[in-house]
Design a protein around this motif. Structure first.
Motif, mmCIF file in Angstrom:
data_model
loop_
_atom_site.group_PDB
_atom_site.id
_atom_site.type_symbol
_atom_site.label_atom_id
_atom_site.label_comp_id
_atom_site.label_asym_id
_atom_site.label_seq_id
_atom_site.Cartn_x
_atom_site.Cartn_y
_atom_site.Cartn_z
ATOM 1 N N LEU A 169 0.806 -1.219 0.000
ATOM 2 C CA LEU A 169 0.000 0.000 0.000
ATOM 3 C C LEU A 169 0.840 1.270 0.000
ATOM 4 N N TRP A 170 2.146 1.163 0.288
ATOM 5 C CA TRP A 170 2.953 2.390 0.343
ATOM 6 C C TRP A 170 4.259 2.322 -0.438
ATOM 7 N N GLN A 171 4.783 1.132 -0.672
ATOM 8 C CA GLN A 171 6.055 1.057 -1.387
ATOM 9 C C GLN A 171 5.920 1.529 -2.832
ATOM 10 N N PRO A 172 6.982 2.108 -3.408
ATOM 11 C CA PRO A 172 6.917 2.524 -4.821
ATOM 12 C C PRO A 172 6.824 1.303 -5.733
ATOM 13 N N LEU A 173 6.131 1.491 -6.849
ATOM 14 C CA LEU A 173 6.006 0.401 -7.810
ATOM 15 C C LEU A 173 7.347 0.065 -8.436
ATOM 16 N N VAL A 174 8.242 1.074 -8.498
ATOM 17 C CA VAL A 174 9.606 0.862 -8.990
ATOM 18 C C VAL A 174 10.532 0.859 -7.775
ATOM 19 N N PRO A 175 11.168 -0.268 -7.440
ATOM 20 C CA PRO A 175 12.006 -0.337 -6.240
ATOM 21 C C PRO A 175 13.074 0.758 -6.234
ATOM 22 N N GLY A 176 13.185 1.439 -5.093
ATOM 23 C CA GLY A 176 14.197 2.475 -4.938
ATOM 24 C C GLY A 176 13.766 3.853 -5.402
ATOM 25 N N ALA A 177 12.651 3.950 -6.120
ATOM 26 C CA ALA A 177 12.177 5.249 -6.616
ATOM 27 C C ALA A 177 11.177 5.812 -5.615
ATOM 28 N N ASP A 178 11.699 6.395 -4.532
ATOM 29 C CA ASP A 178 10.822 6.866 -3.461
ATOM 30 C C ASP A 178 9.857 7.950 -3.922
ATOM 31 N N HIS A 179 10.258 8.738 -4.920
ATOM 32 C CA HIS A 179 9.359 9.794 -5.391
ATOM 33 C C HIS A 179 8.179 9.225 -6.162
ATOM 34 N N LEU A 180 8.224 7.932 -6.470
ATOM 35 C CA LEU A 180 7.110 7.271 -7.134
ATOM 36 C C LEU A 180 6.311 6.409 -6.156
ATOM 37 N N ARG A 181 6.481 6.678 -4.864
ATOM 38 C CA ARG A 181 5.779 5.900 -3.859
ATOM 39 C C ARG A 181 4.267 6.050 -4.003
ATOM 40 N N GLN A 182 3.557 5.047 -3.540
ATOM 41 C CA GLN A 182 2.104 5.055 -3.662
ATOM 42 C C GLN A 182 1.426 5.856 -2.551
ATOM 43 N N ALA A 183 2.154 6.108 -1.470
ATOM 44 C CA ALA A 183 1.602 6.871 -0.354
ATOM 45 C C ALA A 183 2.749 7.431 0.478
ATOM 46 N N ASP A 184 2.407 8.402 1.330
ATOM 47 C CA ASP A 184 3.396 9.031 2.204
ATOM 48 C C ASP A 184 3.401 8.390 3.593
ATOM 49 N N THR A 185 2.938 7.175 3.689
ATOM 50 C CA THR A 185 2.709 6.541 4.986
ATOM 51 C C THR A 185 3.938 6.555 5.876
ATOM 52 N N MET A 186 5.053 6.075 5.383
ATOM 53 C CA MET A 186 6.236 5.943 6.218
ATOM 54 C C MET A 186 6.831 7.310 6.547
ATOM 55 N N GLU A 187 6.752 8.250 5.612
ATOM 56 C CA GLU A 187 7.234 9.599 5.886
ATOM 57 C C GLU A 187 6.375 10.250 6.968
ATOM 58 N N TRP A 188 5.061 10.083 6.854
ATOM 59 C CA TRP A 188 4.139 10.656 7.846
ATOM 60 C C TRP A 188 4.368 10.030 9.222
ATOM 61 N N LEU A 189 4.489 8.708 9.262
ATOM 62 C CA LEU A 189 4.671 8.027 10.537
ATOM 63 C C LEU A 189 6.023 8.373 11.153
ATOM 64 N N SER A 190 7.066 8.409 10.357
ATOM 65 C CA SER A 190 8.390 8.751 10.878
ATOM 66 C C SER A 190 8.405 10.147 11.486
ATOM 67 N N ALA A 191 7.709 11.080 10.850
ATOM 68 C CA ALA A 191 7.661 12.447 11.379
ATOM 69 C C ALA A 191 6.888 12.516 12.686
ATOM 70 N N ARG A 192 5.931 11.601 12.898
ATOM 71 C CA ARG A 192 5.209 11.560 14.172
ATOM 72 C C ARG A 192 6.091 10.967 15.268
ATOM 73 N N LEU A 193 6.911 9.986 14.906
ATOM 74 C CA LEU A 193 7.745 9.303 15.895
ATOM 75 C C LEU A 193 9.021 10.087 16.195
ATOM 76 N N TRP A 194 9.609 10.658 15.161
ATOM 77 C CA TRP A 194 10.843 11.417 15.334
ATOM 78 C C TRP A 194 10.660 12.754 14.620
ATOM 79 N N PRO A 195 10.211 13.791 15.308
ATOM 80 C CA PRO A 195 9.984 15.093 14.660
ATOM 81 C C PRO A 195 11.200 15.539 13.861
ATOM 82 N N GLY A 196 10.955 15.908 12.628
ATOM 83 C CA GLY A 196 12.044 16.309 11.741
ATOM 84 C C GLY A 196 12.441 15.221 10.773
ATOM 85 N N ALA A 197 12.044 13.975 11.079
ATOM 86 C CA ALA A 197 12.341 12.862 10.168
ATOM 87 C C ALA A 197 11.254 12.789 9.111
ATOM 88 N N GLY A 198 11.498 11.940 8.128
ATOM 89 C CA GLY A 198 10.485 11.703 7.110
ATOM 90 C C GLY A 198 10.381 12.782 6.050
#
Length: 212
Positions: A169-198
């Motif tokens: 549900l969140w990984q990019p369809l092309v491995p390693g191409a984060d800008h082509l990710r399907q969702a911002d899930t991990m970036e959003w969650l990382s910023a909640r856990l470690w402010p400034g991350a993600g």
């Protein structure tokens, strides 16, 4: 086994690579430091003393992210009935009730993921429940499928879905191409856990389609 590695789930591997992460069997025995953030992702049934510890941590000024799935669609790794599988629905009702929150049943979704905007981040949810009752200290997002709430001196993020962590549900369809990710899930969650991350160097441009 050593050559194959730990074979952690991609979401756990991503979080572990982003910041310091401690996995615990009982929150009552490992209360986070005041500067830490507690992540509760669709857990097993928690003992009363664990629920008390979570509530005390938050009310004392702690931060938490709570993923309480109304109907988990995550494919089970083990045979049906195996206790190692995650629960089908959230078992956090006693804690949510204490906070004045009611998680509704998951609506019919037709087997499709739902794109939801939460504070500018795009999450893809699957069979998410709505937060039908929220205290006045909460701000709801994504048609009440997520909320940010003040509880005592602390703050929690509530999401009525844990399937958003499922890698397809969140990984990019092309491995390693984060800008082509399907969702911002991990970036959003990382910023909640470690402010400034993600904060990714490249941000995707989401185009919302309209039905004709």
């Amino acid at each position: 086994m050593i050559a194959e590695g730990a074979n952690d789930d991609p979401a756990l591997a991503r979080l572990t690579a982003t910041g310091p992460l401690l996995l615990v069997d009982s929150i009552a025995d490992h209360v986070p430091p005041p500067s830490g953030t507690l992540l509760i992702a669709h857990p097993r049934a928690l003992a009363p003393r664990e629920l008390v510890a979570i509530d005390a941590f938050v009310r004392g000024g702690g931060h938490a992210v709570v993923l309480a799935d109304a109907l988990s669609g995550w494919p089970a790794r083990h045979p049906l009935g195996d206790p190692r599988n995650p629960p089908v629905t959230s078992l956090l009702t006693p804690l949510l009730d204490h906070w004045g929150v009611t998680l509704g049943a998951a609506p019919e979704h037709g087997g499709r993921a739902l794109a939801a905007d939460v504070e500018g981040a795009r999450l893809r949810l699957f069979s998410a429940g709505r937060l039908e009752r929220l205290p006045g200290t909460c701000r709801a997002f994504a048609d009440r499928r997520a909320a940010r709430c003040r509880i005592g001196r602390g703050e929690i993020w509530l999401v009525g879905d844990a399937d958003l962590l499922f890698a397809p549900l969140w990984q990019p369809l092309v491995p390693g191409a984060d800008h082509l990710r399907q969702a911002d899930t991990m970036e959003w969650l990382s910023a909640r856990l470690w402010p400034g991350a993600g904060r990714a160097a490249l941000h995707p441009i989401w185009i919302r389609s309209r039905p004709d």
